[in-house]
Design a protein around this motif. Structure first.
Motif, short mmCIF file in Angstrom:
data_model
loop_
_atom_site.label_atom_id
_atom_site.label_comp_id
_atom_site.label_asym_id
_atom_site.label_seq_id
_atom_site.Cartn_x
_atom_site.Cartn_y
_atom_site.Cartn_z
N MET A 100 -18.73 -1.03 1.87
CA MET A 100 -18.24 -1.74 2.41
C MET A 100 -18.26 -3.02 2.53
SD MET A 100 -16.45 -0.52 6.38
CE MET A 100 -18.32 0.53 7.09
N ASP A 142 0.87 -1.01 -0.09
CA ASP A 142 0.20 -0.41 0.30
C ASP A 142 0.79 1.08 -0.26
OD1 ASP A 142 -3.50 0.47 1.14
OD2 ASP A 142 -1.69 1.84 0.74
N HIS A 194 -17.69 5.87 8.75
CA HIS A 194 -17.84 4.37 8.04
C HIS A 194 -18.52 3.82 8.87
CE1 HIS A 194 -14.42 5.57 5.68
NE2 HIS A 194 -14.70 3.81 4.82
N ILE A 195 -19.58 3.02 8.91
CA ILE A 195 -20.86 2.48 9.30
C ILE A 195 -20.80 1.43 9.19
CG2 ILE A 195 -23.20 3.05 10.36
CD1 ILE A 195 -21.39 6.05 10.36
P1 FAD Z 1 -9.45 1.79 -0.25
O1 FAD Z 1 -10.70 1.40 1.15
O2 FAD Z 1 -9.98 2.44 -0.88
O3 FAD Z 1 -8.43 1.03 -0.54
C1 FAD Z 1 -7.99 0.88 -1.81
C2 FAD Z 1 -6.07 1.24 -1.22
O4 FAD Z 1 -5.20 1.19 -2.53
C3 FAD Z 1 -6.47 2.46 -0.67
O5 FAD Z 1 -5.71 1.90 1.09
C4 FAD Z 1 -4.89 3.00 -1.86
O6 FAD Z 1 -3.41 3.96 -0.85
C5 FAD Z 1 -3.84 2.01 -1.59
N1 FAD Z 1 -3.54 2.05 -3.09
C6 FAD Z 1 -4.08 2.97 -4.33
N2 FAD Z 1 -2.72 3.17 -5.34
C7 FAD Z 1 -2.30 2.14 -5.30
C8 FAD Z 1 -0.66 2.57 -5.67
N3 FAD Z 1 -0.42 2.80 -7.16
N4 FAD Z 1 0.00 1.09 -4.84
C9 FAD Z 1 -0.06 1.02 -3.94
N5 FAD Z 1 -1.15 1.09 -2.56
C10 FAD Z 1 -2.21 1.38 -3.58
N6 FAD Z 1 -19.20 2.01 2.97
C11 FAD Z 1 -19.85 2.06 3.64
O7 FAD Z 1 -19.76 1.12 4.64
N7 FAD Z 1 -20.59 2.61 4.96
C12 FAD Z 1 -19.77 3.58 5.79
O8 FAD Z 1 -20.77 4.33 6.49
C13 FAD Z 1 -19.07 4.44 4.76
N8 FAD Z 1 -18.53 5.71 4.51
C14 FAD Z 1 -17.67 6.20 4.02
C15 FAD Z 1 -16.90 7.77 4.11
C16 FAD Z 1 -16.29 8.47 3.38
C17 FAD Z 1 -16.03 9.42 3.82
C18 FAD Z 1 -15.70 7.26 2.67
C19 FAD Z 1 -15.02 7.44 1.53
C20 FAD Z 1 -15.99 6.13 1.89
C21 FAD Z 1 -16.92 5.17 2.94
N9 FAD Z 1 -17.59 4.13 2.96
C22 FAD Z 1 -18.50 3.47 3.36
C23 FAD Z 1 -17.18 3.18 1.34
C24 FAD Z 1 -15.61 2.23 1.75
O9 FAD Z 1 -14.46 3.57 2.38
C25 FAD Z 1 -15.27 1.63 0.65
O10 FAD Z 1 -16.31 0.53 0.44
C26 FAD Z 1 -14.42 1.19 1.32
O11 FAD Z 1 -13.69 1.36 1.63
C27 FAD Z 1 -13.72 0.16 -0.37
O12 FAD Z 1 -12.10 -0.70 -0.01
P2 FAD Z 1 -11.48 -1.12 -1.08
O13 FAD Z 1 -10.13 -1.76 -0.97
O14 FAD Z 1 -12.46 -0.73 -3.02
O15 FAD Z 1 -10.49 0.70 -1.78
#
Ligand code: FAD
Ligand code: UDP
Length: 367
Positions: free
Chosen positions: A350, A33, A59-60
């Motif tokens: 999530m 990451d 995040h809920i």
């Molecule tokens: P991410 O969590 O975005 O993970 C992707 C990772 O890849 C990151 O850590 C990033 O640093 C890494 N990355 C990117 N590019 C590179 C690279 N080039 N090299 C190395 N690493 C890299 N969902 C809910 O269910 N309930 C909620 O209440 C809720 N509230 C939210 C509030 C906000 C403000 C936001 C933004 C989102 C919310 N969500 C919520 C949605 C939730 O955050 C996402 O569904 C979930 O985190 C997505 O997971 P992911 O692994 O797909 O992406």
């Protein structure tokens, strides 16, 4: 060392895939990451006052999926929590999603049944057909005045687009109620991880076959490591060096403030739906985490912006077309799999990411 899998991104998508592949297939996984922590956008940490905050906004956890709930329950205990949000208009607070209480308070009504509330919506709604954007979906249910008050300006602040420039699914996330249920979500399972999200991620990733490297953009290490397959969970346009142009992602600047008071606001989150307030929502963290701190509380305000860390895909038809080009390119790319909110350009919660990963793992395993 040679790895079976390189996984890019230690959020829900990358971490669940790492756990499944390392644990179930006994393969060696390198999880990379670019940030200095695991957990992706769900990361939480204790601030200098000892209050558990969500660094990337509230995040809920909520789901109707027993499978997802049971899977995550292997890595955390839970605390029951039903989220409530108010919308602020002229210094008054109203339940959002809009429900019977909202209507009674806003229009000085005295509706006591669902039928009366439904008849009210019927009397103000404006028929839209087809429903092709986020304005249509709301106005078609509750008419222009409620749309203007609760959706139009909040949406413009959040996306820098008006609802008629966004897919129906964006504002369609928010139900319209005829009863007096003031919960934000009605899912079967609504909980917060008892010790926080980061602790849960630590447990998901505690496996001898998982090697974690933080503070590293995967592109900077590709020539230094060997691996057979890659799972990519970052922004898909970045993977392909923006060859078809940049996909818009919405970012947020969070302003955290500590206040010397027991309680800052009634509900954990207040949505500032008026045009003249520059931020969208205000979160009071101890109301999410049930921590009690004599006389202290921490809040964050969210200012949506174009540049910065990508947090939200921007769902509309123009962006869907552009994403389609990357998707077809991804399908042609051998031994690299794209999964998660940024890699699939989907407005996933999530639990949806976890569900997707559990399914995708089953496909991978059966191949
Ligand atoms: P991410 O969590 O975005 O993970 C992707 C990772 O890849 C990151 O850590 C990033 O640093 C890494 N990355 C990117 N590019 C590179 C690279 N080039 N090299 C190395 N690493 C890299 N969902 C809910 O269910 N309930 C909620 O209440 C809720 N509230 C939210 C509030 C906000 C403000 C936001 C933004 C989102 C919310 N969500 C919520 C949605 C939730 O955050 C996402 O569904 C979930 O985190 C997505 O997971 P992911 O692994 O797909 O992406
Ligand atoms: N929305 C709105 N007013 C509100 C709440 C939501 O206009 O009071 C719209 C807005 O466009 C927002 C979308 O509905 O981006 C989805 O809201 P949600 O609370 O699900 O957003 P998230 O938690 O994903 O930021």
């Amino acid at each position: 060392m040679k790895y079976d899998y390189l996984i890019v991104g230690a959020g829900f998508a990358g971490s669940v895939m790492a756990e499944r592949i390392a644990g179930m297939l006994n393969k060696k996984v390198l999880l990379v990451d670019k940030r200095n922590h695991i957990g992706g956008n769900a990361y939480d940490e204790f601030d200098e006052h000892g209050i558990l905050i969500h660094k990337y906004g509230p995040h809920i956890f909520h789901t109707n999926s027993k499978k997802v709930f049971e899977y995550l329950s292997r890595f955390t205990e839970w605390r029951f929590y039903e989220h409530k949000v108010s919308a602020k208009i002229n210094d008054k607070l109203y339940p959002i999603p809009i429900n019977r209480i909202t209507i009674n308070k806003l229009y000085n009504k005295n509706f006591s049944t669902e039928k009366e509330t439904e008849e009210f919506y019927n009397s103000v709604k404006e028929k839209r057909h087809p429903i092709s954007n986020s304005e249509d979906i709301i106005v078609n249910k509750i008419g222009h005045d409620l749309y203007e008050k609760f959706f139009k300006h909040y949406t413009k602040k959040q996306w820098n687009l008006y609802p008629d420039e966004l897919s129906p699914a964006v504002c369609g996330r928010i139900p319209i109620r005829t009863n007096d249920d003031s919960r934000y979500f009605t899912d079967k399972y609504q909980f917060m991880p008892k010790e926080g999200y980061t602790k849960m991620f630590e447990k998901i990733l505690a496996h001898k076959n998982i090697y974690i490297q933080l503070n590293t953009d995967y592109k900077t290490m590709l020539d230094k490591i060997k691996f057979d397959k890659m799972i990519f969970t970052g922004p898909i346009d970045y993977y392909f060096d923006y060859k078809f142009g940049k996909l818009p992602y919405r970012s947020i600047r969070f302003e955290f403030e500590k206040h010397d008071m027991e309680s800052y606001q009634e509900t954990a989150v207040v949505n500032y739906v008026e045009k003249n307030i520059p931020f969208t929502r205000l979160t009071e963290y101890k109301k999410l985490t049930a921590q009690s701190f004599g006389g202290k509380t921490v809040i964050s305000k969210e200012f949506a912006q174009l540049n910065g860390e990508p947090y939200y895909p921007v769902p509309n038809s123009k962006n869907k077309l552009l994403y389609g080009k990357y998707f077809r390119e991804a399908e042609k790319t051998k031994n690299v799999y794209f999964v998660g909110r940024l890699a699939e350009y989907q407005y996933y919660n999530m639990d949806q990411v976890v569900a997707k990963c559990l399914l995708f793992f089953e496909e991978l395993r059966d191949k």
